[in-house]
Design a protein around this motif. Structure first.
Motif, mmCIF file in Angstrom:
data_model
loop_
_atom_site.group_PDB
_atom_site.id
_atom_site.type_symbol
_atom_site.label_atom_id
_atom_site.label_comp_id
_atom_site.label_asym_id
_atom_site.label_seq_id
_atom_site.Cartn_x
_atom_site.Cartn_y
_atom_site.Cartn_z
ATOM 1 N N GLN A 48 -31.921 9.448 77.716
ATOM 2 C CA GLN A 48 -32.262 9.944 76.336
ATOM 3 C C GLN A 48 -31.254 9.957 75.611
ATOM 4 O OE1 GLN A 48 -33.784 14.040 77.251
ATOM 5 N NE2 GLN A 48 -34.356 14.417 75.055
ATOM 6 N N PRO A 49 -31.170 8.815 74.541
ATOM 7 C CA PRO A 49 -30.099 8.749 73.608
ATOM 8 C C PRO A 49 -30.570 9.582 72.141
ATOM 9 C CG PRO A 49 -31.347 6.871 73.425
ATOM 10 C CD PRO A 49 -31.972 7.850 74.515
ATOM 11 N N TYR A 50 -31.571 10.651 71.909
ATOM 12 C CA TYR A 50 -31.749 11.279 70.806
ATOM 13 C C TYR A 50 -31.584 12.771 71.121
ATOM 14 C CZ TYR A 50 -36.089 11.824 73.356
ATOM 15 O OH TYR A 50 -37.330 11.644 74.184
ATOM 16 N N VAL A 51 -31.551 13.677 69.757
ATOM 17 C CA VAL A 51 -31.544 14.914 69.947
ATOM 18 C C VAL A 51 -32.413 15.197 68.499
ATOM 19 C CG1 VAL A 51 -29.394 15.203 71.162
ATOM 20 C CG2 VAL A 51 -29.593 15.049 68.599
ATOM 21 N N PHE A 52 -32.778 16.672 68.711
ATOM 22 C CA PHE A 52 -33.565 17.005 67.309
ATOM 23 C C PHE A 52 -32.548 18.076 66.876
ATOM 24 C CE2 PHE A 52 -37.880 15.618 67.384
ATOM 25 C CZ PHE A 52 -38.053 14.873 68.703
ATOM 26 N N VAL A 53 -32.497 17.829 65.511
ATOM 27 C CA VAL A 53 -31.609 18.649 64.630
ATOM 28 C C VAL A 53 -32.491 19.400 63.342
ATOM 29 C CG1 VAL A 53 -29.579 19.110 63.160
ATOM 30 C CG2 VAL A 53 -29.614 17.765 65.308
ATOM 31 N N SER A 54 -32.558 20.630 63.175
ATOM 32 C CA SER A 54 -33.505 21.362 62.247
ATOM 33 C C SER A 54 -33.073 20.653 60.760
ATOM 34 C CB SER A 54 -33.374 22.800 62.300
ATOM 35 O OG SER A 54 -31.873 23.095 62.022
ATOM 36 N N LYS A 55 -34.021 20.485 59.935
ATOM 37 C CA LYS A 55 -33.869 20.161 58.527
ATOM 38 C C LYS A 55 -32.849 21.176 57.829
ATOM 39 C CE LYS A 55 -36.780 19.180 54.328
ATOM 40 N NZ LYS A 55 -38.224 19.178 54.006
ATOM 41 N N LYS A 56 -32.825 22.384 58.082
ATOM 42 C CA LYS A 56 -32.234 23.409 57.245
ATOM 43 C C LYS A 56 -30.725 23.079 57.813
ATOM 44 C CE LYS A 56 -31.328 28.403 56.832
ATOM 45 N NZ LYS A 56 -30.175 28.404 57.143
ATOM 46 N N PHE A 57 -30.457 22.598 58.827
ATOM 47 C CA PHE A 57 -29.114 22.530 59.499
ATOM 48 C C PHE A 57 -28.475 21.077 58.717
ATOM 49 C CE2 PHE A 57 -25.934 23.906 62.495
ATOM 50 C CZ PHE A 57 -25.096 22.755 62.651
ATOM 51 N N PHE A 58 -29.249 20.359 58.529
ATOM 52 C CA PHE A 58 -28.765 19.057 57.537
ATOM 53 C C PHE A 58 -28.277 19.453 56.081
ATOM 54 C CE2 PHE A 58 -31.151 16.494 60.904
ATOM 55 C CZ PHE A 58 -29.987 15.689 61.236
ATOM 56 N N LEU A 59 -29.354 20.231 55.583
ATOM 57 C CA LEU A 59 -29.138 20.834 54.300
ATOM 58 C C LEU A 59 -27.792 21.638 54.190
ATOM 59 C CD1 LEU A 59 -32.696 21.078 53.196
ATOM 60 C CD2 LEU A 59 -31.374 19.159 52.846
ATOM 61 N N ASP A 60 -27.600 22.543 54.993
ATOM 62 C CA ASP A 60 -26.624 23.408 55.058
ATOM 63 C C ASP A 60 -25.191 22.384 55.007
ATOM 64 O OD1 ASP A 60 -28.157 26.104 56.864
ATOM 65 O OD2 ASP A 60 -28.320 25.565 54.579
ATOM 66 N N ASP A 61 -25.026 21.575 56.176
ATOM 67 C CA ASP A 61 -23.839 20.796 56.215
ATOM 68 C C ASP A 61 -23.723 20.045 54.982
ATOM 69 O OD1 ASP A 61 -22.963 17.935 57.397
ATOM 70 O OD2 ASP A 61 -21.753 19.490 58.311
ATOM 71 N N ILE A 62 -24.680 19.592 54.298
ATOM 72 C CA ILE A 62 -24.538 18.593 53.100
ATOM 73 C C ILE A 62 -24.140 19.681 51.867
ATOM 74 C CG2 ILE A 62 -25.625 17.233 51.537
ATOM 75 C CD1 ILE A 62 -27.276 16.233 53.683
ATOM 76 N N GLN A 63 -24.538 20.648 51.776
ATOM 77 C CA GLN A 63 -24.317 21.798 50.766
ATOM 78 C C GLN A 63 -22.713 22.213 50.927
ATOM 79 O OE1 GLN A 63 -26.696 24.969 50.508
ATOM 80 N NE2 GLN A 63 -25.867 25.885 48.563
ATOM 81 N N PHE A 64 -22.461 22.440 52.150
ATOM 82 C CA PHE A 64 -21.126 23.251 52.576
ATOM 83 C C PHE A 64 -19.906 21.878 52.210
ATOM 84 C CE2 PHE A 64 -18.102 25.811 54.296
ATOM 85 C CZ PHE A 64 -17.187 25.107 55.280
ATOM 86 N N ARG A 65 -20.244 20.673 52.887
ATOM 87 C CA ARG A 65 -19.135 19.635 53.073
ATOM 88 C C ARG A 65 -19.212 18.772 51.923
ATOM 89 N NH1 ARG A 65 -19.455 17.292 59.006
ATOM 90 N NH2 ARG A 65 -17.481 16.425 58.150
ATOM 91 N N GLY A 66 -20.475 18.730 51.192
ATOM 92 C CA GLY A 66 -20.540 18.045 49.946
ATOM 93 C C GLY A 66 -20.509 16.405 50.380
ATOM 94 N N VAL A 67 -19.817 15.740 49.612
ATOM 95 C CA VAL A 67 -19.837 14.292 49.707
ATOM 96 C C VAL A 67 -19.237 13.829 50.803
ATOM 97 C CG1 VAL A 67 -20.178 13.693 47.139
ATOM 98 C CG2 VAL A 67 -17.743 14.025 48.366
ATOM 99 N N ILE A 68 -18.280 14.748 51.546
ATOM 100 C CA ILE A 68 -17.682 14.205 52.947
ATOM 101 C C ILE A 68 -18.426 14.368 54.117
ATOM 102 C CG2 ILE A 68 -15.458 14.628 51.936
ATOM 103 C CD1 ILE A 68 -15.333 17.269 53.514
ATOM 104 N N SER A 69 -19.612 14.950 53.707
ATOM 105 C CA SER A 69 -20.633 15.030 55.064
ATOM 106 C C SER A 69 -21.178 13.435 55.243
ATOM 107 C CB SER A 69 -21.789 16.019 54.425
ATOM 108 O OG SER A 69 -22.659 16.054 55.510
ATOM 109 N N ASP A 70 -21.213 13.250 56.573
ATOM 110 C CA ASP A 70 -21.855 12.264 56.935
ATOM 111 C C ASP A 70 -23.223 11.931 56.622
ATOM 112 O OD1 ASP A 70 -19.737 12.269 59.997
ATOM 113 O OD2 ASP A 70 -19.322 11.672 57.973
ATOM 114 N N PHE A 71 -24.202 12.969 56.328
ATOM 115 C CA PHE A 71 -25.338 12.839 56.133
ATOM 116 C C PHE A 71 -25.774 12.737 54.525
ATOM 117 C CE2 PHE A 71 -25.040 14.539 60.450
ATOM 118 C CZ PHE A 71 -26.079 13.653 61.045
ATOM 119 N N HIS A 72 -24.597 12.860 53.837
ATOM 120 C CA HIS A 72 -24.843 13.067 52.437
ATOM 121 C C HIS A 72 -25.622 11.732 51.924
ATOM 122 C CE1 HIS A 72 -23.878 12.686 48.087
ATOM 123 N NE2 HIS A 72 -23.934 14.257 48.186
ATOM 124 N N PRO A 73 -25.273 10.587 52.469
ATOM 125 C CA PRO A 73 -26.222 9.422 51.721
ATOM 126 C C PRO A 73 -27.650 9.519 52.034
ATOM 127 C CG PRO A 73 -24.316 8.660 52.855
ATOM 128 C CD PRO A 73 -24.454 9.998 53.087
#
Length: 827
Positions: A48-73
């Motif tokens: 099982q090579p996949y996991v579910f991550v909430s949409k809010k957790f992605f947006l919080d990480d992008i807002q906190f880390r900014g452009v250095i976040s791996d999910f910013h693109p």
């Protein structure tokens, strides 16, 4: 289940296969994997090579880390993802992060931002999990799947886009600013390939010293300034508030009174005669016998706590690992002006007794002058009970350089003197004669010069000069009590082991002599009858067998000075001999019986060991077939069957004069030096230098000998001044370490493999060198032939030019009228 595939964008350069629409490859660092709980092979696996991550957790990480976040693109794709899909704990939709194990899409993870692709991926891995075999079937077929050849994807050529690097290259380029120099170097062809001879010269002889000289100078414009900083440091000790409570036991007063139960004689006799007591003795008889046999082989009074664990070499005081001198022995009459030539401990003695031979300190010229004169040699037996006066003084018709106690009878001593004769002393008869003499005279002081407690011992048997060695006897060795030797030199085993009366001697005359004390006894005690008896009586005691140390087929004798016998127990086994020669070689000889299988009797090999005579040859008491030789500034360790030394020590600071193995530790050996010190080598500790070096005396060390007495281990050391120093061996040098026998045996086995590999490599290099030499010889011959051909061509060309020049000169002279033309020949 197929995946919808879109055209590969330009940014997916590392992708091996087209990236499906709805997937965005990303490289996630270890920190991001930990934060999003998608670590490789832990949360994301091959099953099982996949996991579910909430949409809010992605947006919080992008807002906190900014452009250095791996999910910013992927922010715009995450914001467009529909709500109310795979709702997570925080009430927002869950996006799928998939681990790309093979990095088919160019990165280690990819984000699924479309619901259709998410359903396809989940359905794909669900179907695999529900297939027959499940995860185990997939794991079992992993190797076969990886073995299948993947479809080749041709690389896509892309136009080169300038990033400004050509400007940097142009700046670093070196452009010519002048015309190039043209240099012509000319040399005759015959000068090519010739050998040159270079020489050394001092720097002041350099003809271009003015151009090449570079001397140091002081720069007046250079100054080193130190920058000053103001720094404040405050150190505050850390305070800790702690409390402890120890356990307390209530004290109690207790008393115990024991009284034995006694019975009268009648009751004891009734118990002894009862059937129950007899049955009890019969039942415990077997166990009792086993216990008695165990007590014979096991020390029941051994200190069990001493064997609980091995001591570390680095623990304890420094004095725990030092050799301490317990006693020293010297005598003004017998030891003054003499050296300690040999040392041996008396075996199976109630008191510690060490025997030493005192020989005159003479060089070669002085010994030649006194060689025809009669002088007395002495062997002194010192007892620790009386360190002032020797217990026995053994007289000999010359200096004794080798002697040995009989292992089974400590009252029999054999030795060899400078004249080549062999001497036998009997201490028991001398002791009995001294007691009888004192009983008759009633005087406690003997008329001899040794003192009140010294017993003078005259030789019991002395060999005939003509039948003895032609040089000084340098080594003596007793044969086992089970060995038997015939007059023709055939070794065998006695039917019933008797007294130990066979021994061997070696000298520098290249002869190995075997002697029998029983024959000397028969010769002196048997009555003389007939001419044959008178002839034997006149000839005197001689050796039972004489073996020359020669190579079969060669008359040259090896002048051995030290020996190590290896007589095997079975009659079928082959006996062997090792000896160290005056040339420093290690000589291996076979003692095989005539007619037996194997190499014939005689020297089998001569191996170079030292550049001076061998001063010690000792057999390892633990590892079979391993010997040590000492000579010049080194000692070597050899193994039978190996034609090179297993171990060669580094050069010592002084010449090595003697050496011996430790009787209790396989990896410890001691060597004596000319400067009065000894080096203790512990191969378990280090092999590049001695573990301990001790200065014993101010003169050269001449002999060493160990002795084990109960829990103690003593080392007797003789010096060039006639003094015997008895040292106490420390515990770490006498106590056997855990698995030391196995480690030392493995060390010697590894060294034997190293020697075999080195010899094989040397043979290969020798063959390669021979081939190179042949090629060089052929090349030299070809070059010389070419030079000769070139010289011949040059000579022919010069001759042709000379002829042309003479013809032109003749024609010119004829035209000028200076020379008449040659007459024409008549038709």
């Amino acid at each position: 289940v197929g995946l919808a595939v879109a055209t590969m964008p330009a940014e997916w350069e590392g992708a091996k296969v087209p990236v499906p629409d709805g997937a965005y490859p990303l490289f996630l660092t270890a920190t991001t994997q930990t934060n999003f709980k998608c670590r490789e092979r832990e949360e994301c696996t091959s099953v099982q090579p996949y996991v579910f991550v909430s949409k809010k957790f992605f947006l919080d990480d992008i807002q906190f880390r900014g452009v250095i976040s791996d999910f910013h693109p992927t922010k715009k794709f995450i914001e467009k993802y529909p709500d109310d899909t795979d709702v997570q704990e925080d009430g927002t939709s869950g996006l799928l992060i998939v681990w790309d194990e093979q990095e088919d899409y160019g990165q280690n993870f990819y984000l699924v931002h479309k619901v259709e692709l998410k359903d396809q991926i989940i359905e794909k891995y669900t179907a695999k999990a529900e297939a027959p075999g499940g995860a185990e079937g997939r794991d079992g077929g992993k190797d076969s799947d990886e073995a299948d050849a993947e479809e080749y994807v041709a690389p896509i050529s892309k136009p080169w886009v300038s990033q400004g690097s050509e400007a940097e290259i142009a700046e670093e380029a070196v452009l010519p600013t002048r015309d190039r120099f043209v240099v012509r170097v000319w040399r005759a062809r015959r000068e090519f390939g010739r050998r040159h001879t270079f020489s050394n010269r001092d720097s002041h002889e350099d003809p271009c010293l003015g151009d090449n000289d570079c001397r140091p100078f002081k720069d007046a414009h250079f100054g080193l300034e130190r920058r000053e900083l103001t720094v404040g440091v405050q150190a505050i000790p850390v305070a800790v508030v702690g409390a402890t409570q120890t356990a307390w036991n209530r004290p109690m007063n207790k008393g115990l009174q024991y009284a034995p139960l006694t019975k009268d004689a009648a009751a004891c006799e009734a118990v002894e005669q009862s059937p129950e007591f007899t049955a009890f003795l019969k039942s415990v008889r077997g166990l009792y016998e086993v216990a008695l046999q165990q007590n014979e082989t096991v020390d029941i009074v051994e200190d069990d706590f001493a064997a609980l664990a091995e001591e570390e070499a680095g623990l304890g005081n420094k004095s725990d690992s030092d050799l301490r001198e317990l006693q020293s022995f010297s005598h003004l009459n017998y030891c003054a002006g003499r050296i300690i030539a040999a040392i041996d401990w008396q075996p199976v003695a109630r008191a510690l007794v060490v025997a030493v031979s005192c020989a005159q300190r003479l060089n070669f010229e002085e010994r030649v002058l006194v060689s025809g004169k009669v002088h007395t040699g002495y062997v002194l037996l010192w007892s620790f009970a009386d360190p002032i006066t020797p217990q026995f003084v053994l007289h000999a018709p010359g200096d004794v350089f080798a002697f040995k106690f009989c292992p089974s009878n400590p009252d029999i001593v054999v030795g060899g003197v400078t004249s080549g004769q062999v001497v036998v002393w009997d201490l028991a008869k001398a002791r009995t004669a001294a007691i009888e003499l004192r009983a008759i005279t009633g005087d406690e002081v003997t008329p001899e010069e040794g003192g009140s407690s010294s017993i003078m011992v005259k030789p019991m048997y002395v060999s005939a000069v003509d039948a003895s060695h032609r040089a000084t006897v340098t080594d003596v060795a007793w044969l086992p009590h089970t060995a038997d030797l015939s007059d023709r030199g055939r070794f065998g085993l006695k039917a019933e082991p008797g007294k130990q009366e066979l021994f061997a001697t070696m000298a520098g005359d290249g002869q190995l002599l075997f002697w029998d004390v029983a024959r000397a006894r028969e010769l002196t005690q048997a009555p003389v009858e007939g001419e044959e008896g008178q002839k034997k009586k006149k000839e005197g005691w001689g050796p039972t067998y004489r073996m020359p140390l020669t190579i079969p087929g060669d008359a040259k004798e090896q002048r051995g000075v030290l020996m190590a016998l290896d007589l095997l127990d079975s009659a079928e086994a082959q006996s062997s001999l090792l000896c160290g020669s005056e040339e420093g070689d290690l000589v291996m000889a076979s003692l095989a019986n005539p007619g037996s299988e194997g190499p014939p009797r005689g020297v089998t090999s001569v191996l170079p060991s030292h550049c001076s005579p061998c001063t010690a040859l000792r057999k390892s008491p633990f590892v079979k077939g391993v010997h040590m030789t000492v000579g010049d500034w080194t000692f070597n360790i050899w193994k039978e069957g190996v034609t090179a030394a297993l171990f060669s020590s580094p050069f010592a600071s002084a010449l090595l004069t003697c050496g011996c193995w430790s009787p209790t530790r396989p990896g410890v050996l001691v060597v004596g030096k000319m400067d009065g010190g000894i080096d203790v080598w512990d191969l378990m500790d280090r092999s590049h230098e001695p573990s301990t070096s001790v200065t014993v005396a101010s003169a050269a060390i001449t002999s060493l000998e160990f002795h084990v007495s109960g829990s103690k281990q003593l080392l007797a050391i003789g010096d060039d001044l006639g003094t015997v120093h008895v040292m106490d061996v420390p515990r770490n040098l006498r106590r056997l370490a855990s698995h030391e026998k196995t480690f030392v045996a493995n060390f010697f086995a590894c060294e034997a493999k190293r020697v075999a590999y080195s010899q094989a490599r040397a043979e290969l290099r020798k063959e390669a060198a021979g081939a190179d030499e042949t090629r060089r010889a052929v090349a030299d011959t070809t070059r010389m032939q070419d030079e000769e051909d070139e010289e011949e061509r040059e000579a022919a060309e010069k001759a042709s030019l000379e002829i042309e020049f003479q013809a032109l000169e003749n024609k010119f002279l004829q035209q000028m009228g200076l020379r008449s033309p040659p007459p024409e020949e008549p038709a």
